[in-house]
Design a protein around this motif. Structure first.
Motif, PDB file in Angstrom:
ATOM      1  N   ASN A   1      63.120  32.261  41.302  1.00 53.91           N
ATOM      2  CA  ASN A   1      63.999  31.107  41.201  1.00 53.91           C
ATOM      3  C   ASN A   1      63.782  30.353  39.886  1.00 53.91           C
ATOM      4  O   ASN A   1      62.690  29.892  39.607  1.00 53.91           O
ATOM      5  CB  ASN A   1      63.761  30.177  42.377  1.00 53.91           C
ATOM      6  N   VAL A   2      64.825  30.264  39.088  1.00 53.98           N
ATOM      7  CA  VAL A   2      64.730  29.681  37.756  1.00 53.98           C
ATOM      8  C   VAL A   2      65.758  28.564  37.627  1.00 53.98           C
ATOM      9  O   VAL A   2      66.898  28.716  38.043  1.00 53.98           O
ATOM     10  CB  VAL A   2      64.999  30.743  36.668  1.00 53.98           C
TER      11      VAL A   2
ATOM     12  N   ASP B   1      55.951  24.687  43.938  1.00 53.15           N
ATOM     13  CA  ASP B   1      55.035  25.092  42.874  1.00 53.15           C
ATOM     14  C   ASP B   1      55.852  25.261  41.595  1.00 53.15           C
ATOM     15  O   ASP B   1      56.570  26.239  41.430  1.00 53.15           O
ATOM     16  CB  ASP B   1      54.349  26.398  43.270  1.00 53.15           C
ATOM     17  N   VAL B   2      55.805  24.247  40.740  1.00 52.89           N
ATOM     18  CA  VAL B   2      56.656  24.228  39.553  1.00 52.89           C
ATOM     19  C   VAL B   2      55.865  24.624  38.316  1.00 52.89           C
ATOM     20  O   VAL B   2      54.775  24.134  38.087  1.00 52.89           O
ATOM     21  CB  VAL B   2      57.262  22.822  39.321  1.00 52.89           C
ATOM     22  N   VAL B   3      56.450  25.496  37.524  1.00 51.40           N
ATOM     23  CA  VAL B   3      55.881  25.821  36.222  1.00 51.40           C
ATOM     24  C   VAL B   3      56.989  25.653  35.189  1.00 51.40           C
ATOM     25  O   VAL B   3      58.095  26.173  35.369  1.00 51.40           O
ATOM     26  CB  VAL B   3      55.357  27.274  36.163  1.00 51.40           C
ATOM     27  N   ILE B   4      56.706  24.893  34.119  1.00 54.41           N
ATOM     28  CA  ILE B   4      57.695  24.738  33.054  1.00 54.41           C
ATOM     29  C   ILE B   4      57.360  25.759  31.971  1.00 54.41           C
ATOM     30  O   ILE B   4      56.207  25.910  31.584  1.00 54.41           O
ATOM     31  CB  ILE B   4      57.736  23.276  32.532  1.00 54.41           C
TER      32      ILE B   4
ATOM     33  N   ILE C   1      59.037  27.711  41.455  1.00 53.30           N
ATOM     34  CA  ILE C   1      60.207  27.448  40.628  1.00 53.30           C
ATOM     35  C   ILE C   1      59.777  27.417  39.161  1.00 53.30           C
ATOM     36  O   ILE C   1      58.779  26.792  38.821  1.00 53.30           O
ATOM     37  CB  ILE C   1      60.855  26.094  40.993  1.00 53.30           C
ATOM     38  N   PHE C   2      60.524  28.105  38.336  1.00 52.20           N
ATOM     39  CA  PHE C   2      60.307  28.010  36.895  1.00 52.20           C
ATOM     40  C   PHE C   2      61.399  27.137  36.292  1.00 52.20           C
ATOM     41  O   PHE C   2      62.585  27.372  36.518  1.00 52.20           O
ATOM     42  CB  PHE C   2      60.340  29.386  36.236  1.00 52.20           C
ATOM     43  N   ILE C   3      60.986  26.121  35.541  1.00 51.50           N
ATOM     44  CA  ILE C   3      61.919  25.294  34.776  1.00 51.50           C
ATOM     45  C   ILE C   3      61.839  25.827  33.350  1.00 51.50           C
ATOM     46  O   ILE C   3      60.750  25.893  32.776  1.00 51.50           O
ATOM     47  CB  ILE C   3      61.511  23.803  34.797  1.00 51.50           C
ATOM     48  N   VAL C   4      62.962  26.223  32.781  1.00 46.34           N
ATOM     49  CA  VAL C   4      62.901  26.967  31.517  1.00 46.34           C
ATOM     50  C   VAL C   4      63.655  26.293  30.384  1.00 46.34           C
ATOM     51  O   VAL C   4      64.706  25.703  30.584  1.00 46.34           O
ATOM     52  CB  VAL C   4      63.429  28.417  31.712  1.00 46.34           C
ATOM     53  N   ASP C   5      63.094  26.380  29.184  1.00 44.71           N
ATOM     54  CA  ASP C   5      63.764  25.800  28.014  1.00 44.71           C
ATOM     55  C   ASP C   5      64.541  26.873  27.250  1.00 44.71           C
ATOM     56  O   ASP C   5      64.583  28.031  27.648  1.00 44.71           O
ATOM     57  CB  ASP C   5      62.777  25.008  27.141  1.00 44.71           C
TER      58      ASP C   5
ATOM     59  N   ALA D   1      61.919  15.972  33.100  1.00 45.28           N
ATOM     60  CA  ALA D   1      62.402  15.179  34.235  1.00 45.28           C
ATOM     61  C   ALA D   1      62.765  16.082  35.411  1.00 45.28           C
ATOM     62  O   ALA D   1      62.456  15.780  36.569  1.00 45.28           O
ATOM     63  CB  ALA D   1      63.605  14.336  33.814  1.00 45.28           C
ATOM     64  N   LYS D   2      63.386  17.208  35.102  1.00 51.82           N
ATOM     65  CA  LYS D   2      63.753  18.154  36.165  1.00 51.82           C
ATOM     66  C   LYS D   2      62.506  18.725  36.830  1.00 51.82           C
ATOM     67  O   LYS D   2      62.427  18.832  38.059  1.00 51.82           O
ATOM     68  CB  LYS D   2      64.634  19.266  35.569  1.00 51.82           C
ATOM     69  N   ALA D   3      61.513  19.057  36.026  1.00 53.11           N
ATOM     70  CA  ALA D   3      60.249  19.577  36.577  1.00 53.11           C
ATOM     71  C   ALA D   3      59.593  18.524  37.461  1.00 53.11           C
ATOM     72  O   ALA D   3      59.073  18.837  38.540  1.00 53.11           O
ATOM     73  CB  ALA D   3      59.311  19.983  35.446  1.00 53.11           C
TER      74      ALA D   3
END
Ligand SMILES: [Zn+2]
Length: 169
Positions: free
Chosen positions: A26-27, A98-101, A5-9, A88-90
């Motif tokens: 998945n973003v 497997d999270v990457v911000i 999962i990518f958490i994106v700004d 917080a979401k990450a």
């Protein structure tokens, strides 16, 4: 089952990285990022649909955890509410997936590292151009801020990256 999962700004949308580097992955982003973007809600929703993007609010308890950590690291004054919500979401997905911000903000990257959350910069990834999201008529090529049908020629409007320019260094 999606593992990564990518958490994106906000930068990810402004640079067009979501198109160039993330299609089919998945973003997830937070509502605060949507509010920061200078494009209409309708256009953003289309981006979301086209690129498998989820918009999820962060939980109160994880926001509190992030604030506490940011106070410890001395980053609290460098982080906006949007930044804190993203971390917080990450945090909510970390250990489950497997999270990457994705963010160029060093304060975000620093706090993430304390939580063991991986982060990756966009500029370091080689994206230099900035773009604005608009809609373009597939017939006459006129550009609009929103809408589905061209009021001039009646053709469909599609989301389009426009107004590119090199980032000032
Ligand atoms: Zn048209």
């Amino acid at each position: 089952m999606i593992d990564k999962i990518f958490i994106v700004d906000t930068t990810v949308f402004i640079t067009g990285y979501i198109l160039n580097g993330l299609s089919g992955i998945n973003v997830i982003t937070v509502p605060e990022v949507v509010n920061e973007l200078q494009c209409s809600k309708n256009i953003f929703l289309e981006i979301a649909l086209n690129y498998n993007l989820g918009i999820e609010s962060s939980r109160e308890d994880t926001i509190k955890q992030v604030k506490n950590m940011a106070k410890e690291t001395g980053d609290i004054n460098k982080l906006s509410d949007t930044d804190i919500s993203l971390i917080a979401k990450a945090l909510e997905y970390n250990n489950k997936k497997d999270v990457v911000i994705l963010s160029d903000d060093y304060a975000i990257q620093n706090v993430c590292s304390k939580f063991g959350i991986k982060s990756k910069g966009i500029i370091q990834a080689g994206i230099k151009e900035e773009i604005i999201w608009k809609k373009r008529c597939i017939g006459c090529k006129r550009i609009y801020n929103e809408g589905d049908i061209c009021p001039v020629c009646g053709s469909d409007l599609k989301i389009k990256k426009v107004k590119r320019y090199e980032r000032d260094r």
